[in-house]
Design an enzyme around this catalytic site. Structure first.
Site, PDB file in Angstrom:
ATOM      1  CE1 TYR A  27      -3.084  10.659   2.410  1.00 19.94           C
ATOM      2  CE2 TYR A  27      -3.641   8.752   3.740  1.00 19.94           C
ATOM      3  CZ  TYR A  27      -3.491   9.342   2.507  1.00 19.94           C
ATOM      4  OH  TYR A  27      -3.730   8.614   1.364  1.00 19.94           O
TER       5      TYR A  27
ATOM      6  NE  ARG B 200       4.366   7.223   3.142  1.00 23.86           N
ATOM      7  CZ  ARG B 200       3.648   6.156   2.825  1.00 23.86           C
ATOM      8  NH1 ARG B 200       3.897   5.476   1.712  1.00 23.86           N
ATOM      9  NH2 ARG B 200       2.684   5.727   3.615  1.00 23.86           N
TER      10      ARG B 200
ATOM     11  NE  ARG C  33     -10.878  29.180  -0.194  1.00 25.84           N
ATOM     12  CZ  ARG C  33     -10.665  29.665  -1.418  1.00 25.84           C
ATOM     13  NH1 ARG C  33     -10.816  30.960  -1.669  1.00 25.84           N
ATOM     14  NH2 ARG C  33     -10.311  28.845  -2.400  1.00 25.84           N
TER      15      ARG C  33
ATOM     16  CE  LYS D 175      -0.307   7.599   3.063  1.00 29.95           C
ATOM     17  NZ  LYS D 175      -1.017   7.055   1.904  1.00 29.95           N
TER      18      LYS D 175
HETATM   19  N1  PDD Z   1      -2.777   4.605   0.769  1.00 34.28           N
HETATM   20  N2  PDD Z   1      -0.070   4.715  -3.523  1.00 34.28           N
HETATM   21  C1  PDD Z   1      -1.064   5.500  -3.094  1.00 34.28           C
HETATM   22  C2  PDD Z   1      -1.615   6.516  -4.017  1.00 34.28           C
HETATM   23  C3  PDD Z   1      -1.560   5.357  -1.790  1.00 34.28           C
HETATM   24  O1  PDD Z   1      -2.554   6.165  -1.359  1.00 34.28           O
HETATM   25  C4  PDD Z   1      -1.020   4.353  -0.942  1.00 34.28           C
HETATM   26  C5  PDD Z   1      -1.501   4.154   0.459  1.00 34.28           C
HETATM   27  C6  PDD Z   1       0.014   3.546  -1.447  1.00 34.28           C
HETATM   28  C7  PDD Z   1       0.665   2.470  -0.617  1.00 34.28           C
HETATM   29  O2  PDD Z   1       1.473   3.019   0.392  1.00 34.28           O
HETATM   30  P1  PDD Z   1       1.735   2.240   1.751  1.00 34.28           P
HETATM   31  O3  PDD Z   1       2.266   0.906   1.387  1.00 34.28           O
HETATM   32  O4  PDD Z   1       2.731   3.070   2.443  1.00 34.28           O
HETATM   33  O5  PDD Z   1       0.418   2.145   2.481  1.00 34.28           O
HETATM   34  C8  PDD Z   1       0.468   3.765  -2.743  1.00 34.28           C
HETATM   35  C9  PDD Z   1      -3.292   4.538   2.130  1.00 34.28           C
HETATM   36  C10 PDD Z   1      -3.258   3.182   2.708  1.00 34.28           C
HETATM   37  C11 PDD Z   1      -4.666   5.183   2.177  1.00 34.28           C
HETATM   38  O6  PDD Z   1      -4.781   6.282   1.641  1.00 34.28           O
HETATM   39  O7  PDD Z   1      -5.592   4.619   2.747  1.00 34.28           O
END
Ligand code: PDD
Length: 289
Positions: free
Chosen positions: A33, A52, A102, A151
């Site tokens: 995501y 990313r 599954r 992510k």
């Molecule tokens: N989270 N580290 C983690 C574990 C994160 O989940 C996030 C972002 C970041 C910061 O990344 P960025 O600057 O690209 O948003 C670092 C998002 C905002 C979320 O899960 O809501």
């Protein structure tokens, strides 16, 4: 106004937005995501977020469901249809439904991926109000897997940590590795400012997410003649730091004034942090609507 959600090629009313129960995102967290800030109806740092997302998909061998331009179009359209001026857009891609049962192994690459996009308006002024006082952080053992650079929606450790933080009146958790070094926040990157004025954050490895906001803050540091130290720091160093802050698309630059029982600096948001926060959007990429 009723909310509209993009699901697999259609813009549908919120109440009717659904994915299949056999979806691998639901069963295995086999999904990635992105969250982008929306400001004045514009996407903030879209190129970095799309790059990313492409990397996360590639690392998991999930075929991109459409081009980056088409995905960005979906995000813009979702923002428009929900009339979001200031808020967030969330885009999720899962490996899809697969076998109709599954099954751990990957389905064929051409099985349609599930794509969902949501956009919402955030409470006006809430962020700036939090930034005026600064937030508290709770330290927690980092119990996550060894590919935190991807992510994924596998966010249970982050949920547990954030709940534990919330239960103690803190708004973010900082993960600390078995070696005593801070890795990152549960949903943000972690930073401190040293007595000498250096701005310190951990270097990118598979231990942390390469934050988009982090990258833009780094551009800013270079142009603002602030010294960057890209290195790990221990929790003890953070407790004694002059300033601390977090970065994320949802917080931009948010001052941290307390970590566990320790007050950071004088307990107020620090000048370096506030400068970075106030100038952030001068350095971010702001895309057309
Ligand atoms: N989270 N580290 C983690 C574990 C994160 O989940 C996030 C972002 C970041 C910061 O990344 P960025 O600057 O690209 O948003 C670092 C998002 C905002 C979320 O899960 O809501």
């Amino acid at each position: 106004m009723s909310r509209i959600v993009y699901v697999n090629g259609r813009y549908v009313p919120y109440a009717q937005a659904s994915v299949h129960v056999e979806d691998r995102g639901f069963q295995f967290a086999d999904a990635v995501y992105e969250v982008c800030q929306v400001l004045g109806g514009h996407l903030i740092d879209e190129p970095r977020h799309m790059a990313r997302l492409a990397r996360s998909l590639a690392e998991l061998e999930i075929e991109a469901p459409m081009s980056a331009a088409a995905l960005a179009h979906v995000m813009r359209e979702t923002i428009k249809r929900n009339r979001v001026k200031d808020g967030l857009v969330y885009l999720q891609v899962t490996r899809g439904e697969g076998y109709g049962k599954r099954e751990f192994t990957f389905p064929a690459k051409d099985v349609p991926r599930t794509v969902v996009c949501l956009a919402r308006t955030t409470k006006p002024g809430a962020q700036d109000a939090a930034a005026r006082t600064g937030i508290s952080v709770k330290s927690m053992p980092d119990i996550r897997w060894k590919r935190c650079d991807i992510k994924t929606v596998m966010l249970l450790p982050a949920c547990l940590a954030k709940q534990a933080a919330h239960d103690e009146g803190a708004s973010e958790a900082w993960f600390v590795g078995a070696d005593g070094y801070v890795t990152e926040g549960a949903s943000s990157n972690a930073w401190i400012v040293s007595d000498g004025g250096s701005v310190i954050t951990r270097q990118i490895t598979t231990d942390i997410l390469p934050g988009v906001t982090r990258a833009t803050v780094m551009d800013m540091l270079a142009k603002e003649n602030l010294t960057l130290e890209e290195r790990p720091f221990r929790l003890e160093e953070a407790l004694k730091a002059r300033e601390a802050f977090i970065t994320s698309a949802t917080n931009i630059v948010m001052p941290v004034v307390r970590i566990d029982a320790a007050q950071i600096g004088d307990g107020k948001p620090g000048p370096v942090t506030l400068r970075l926060r106030s100038k952030f959007h001068q350095f971010a990429n702001i895309s057309g609507a």
